[in-house]
Design an enzyme around this catalytic site. Structure first.
Site, PDB file in Angstrom:
ATOM      1  N   SER A  97       0.826  -1.197   0.000  1.00  0.00           N
ATOM      2  CA  SER A  97       0.000   0.000   0.000  1.00  0.00           C
ATOM      3  C   SER A  97       0.872   1.263   0.000  1.00  0.00           C
ATOM      4  O   SER A  97       1.674   1.451  -0.895  1.00  0.00           O
ATOM      5  CB  SER A  97      -0.973  -0.047   1.185  1.00  0.00           C
ATOM      6  N   ASP A 229      -9.716  -5.400  -4.493  1.00  0.00           N
ATOM      7  CA  ASP A 229      -9.135  -4.388  -3.607  1.00  0.00           C
ATOM      8  C   ASP A 229     -10.059  -3.171  -3.620  1.00  0.00           C
ATOM      9  O   ASP A 229     -10.165  -2.472  -4.630  1.00  0.00           O
ATOM     10  CB  ASP A 229      -7.739  -4.021  -4.092  1.00  0.00           C
ATOM     11  N   HIS A 258      -7.506  -5.791  -0.258  1.00  0.00           N
ATOM     12  CA  HIS A 258      -6.332  -4.941  -0.028  1.00  0.00           C
ATOM     13  C   HIS A 258      -5.417  -5.558   1.024  1.00  0.00           C
ATOM     14  O   HIS A 258      -4.189  -5.443   0.923  1.00  0.00           O
ATOM     15  CB  HIS A 258      -6.796  -3.551   0.417  1.00  0.00           C
TER      16      HIS A 258
END
Length: 278
Positions: A97, A229, A258
């Site tokens: 991320s 995601d 995610h």
């Protein structure tokens, strides 16, 4: 605790486990978490003979809660300070991320020029940019990120329950295997950090255009993303990363969220190991 102090006086916490002569893997965590988010990966790769390193980004986890430097430039510089302090060479850098943005910035600006990096991995990562711009019209509108800032400012503790309980791990999907301990651990990590770092970090992960960083990463790079995601949509991130990186391998996981590194750790760890050893 193991810490270093950067050139601007910020104390950064890090973990360094395993044989110091083994190939190092350095992990870079997502917003608003800490190096603890890599537990499943650090234990796995330690057991497979690697040296494993992870740090808490400034303002996150056990690092200093400073009121400056919550931007991608400082994130990359702090990662470089840790890598240089530990003299990590022939290293694999893996980022999730926001940590993926940190990896892109570090590898392009420090790791490759210093000859320290062997390979890189971007997992559910934010580059090239999350925000909708003229260059990337498929991005998310600024109102999405303004909403995140409002939620952090209004009731950070509640927001840090709602996000992992919902879209982060896909626990809001019908029939999802909701893991309460995973939600609790996400909340714990988030609340260890600074509200200011989290608030200002939203701009860093959403508005930083890292197109040139991606183009500069010549080492083999694995791009992993889930097609479910709900936080960083894969078509605006993983797919574009693979197009911009000179030496990329892209893998899209059907139905993964995610937070797949945690809830699908067994699958992800095996794929990471195959790439590193390949």
């Amino acid at each position: 605790m193991s810490t270093i102090t950067t050139q601007d006086g910020t104390e950064i916490f890090y973990k360094d486990w395993g044989p110091k002569d083994a190939q190092p893997i350095m992990f870079h965590h997502g917003w608003p978490l800490s190096s603890d988010d890599w537990d499943a990966q650090m234990l796995f790769f330690l057991a497979n003979g690697f040296r494993v390193v992870a740090h808490d980004r400034r303002g996150h986890g056990r690092s200093a809660q400073v009121d400056f430097g919550h931007d991608m430039n400082h994130y990359a510089a702090d990662a470089a300070a840790v890598a240089e302090h530990l003299d990590l060479r022939n290293a694999i850098h893996i980022g999730h991320s926001t940590g993926g943005g940190e990896v892109a910035a570090y590898v392009a600006r420090y790791g490759i020029p210093q000859g320290r990096v062997a390979k890189a991995v971007l997992v559910s990562a934010v580059p090239p940019i999350m925000l909708k711009t003229d260059r990337y019209p498929g991005g998310l509108p600024i109102e999405v990120f303004d909403g995140l800032r409002s939620a952090v400012a209004a009731n950070r503790s509640q927001f840090f329950r709602d996000l992992p309980a919902g879209p982060f791990y896909g626990f809001n999907r019908p029939g999802a295997d909701v893991k309460e301990a995973v939600i609790d651990n996400w909340w714990r990590q988030g609340m260890m950090g600074s509200a200011l770092a989290h608030y200002q970090g939203i701009k860093a992960f959403s508005e930083t255009d890292q197109t040139e960083d991606l183009k500069a990463i010549t080492v083999p790079t694995l791009v992993l993303h889930g097609n479910d995601d709900q936080v960083v949509p894969y078509k605006n991130a993983g797919v574009l990363q693979a197009e911009l990186l000179p030496n990329a391998t892209l893998k899209i996981y059907e139905g993964y969220s995610h937070g797949m590194l945690t809830v699908n750790a067994e699958v992800l760890n095996a794929d990471l190991l195959a790439f590193i050893r390949g």
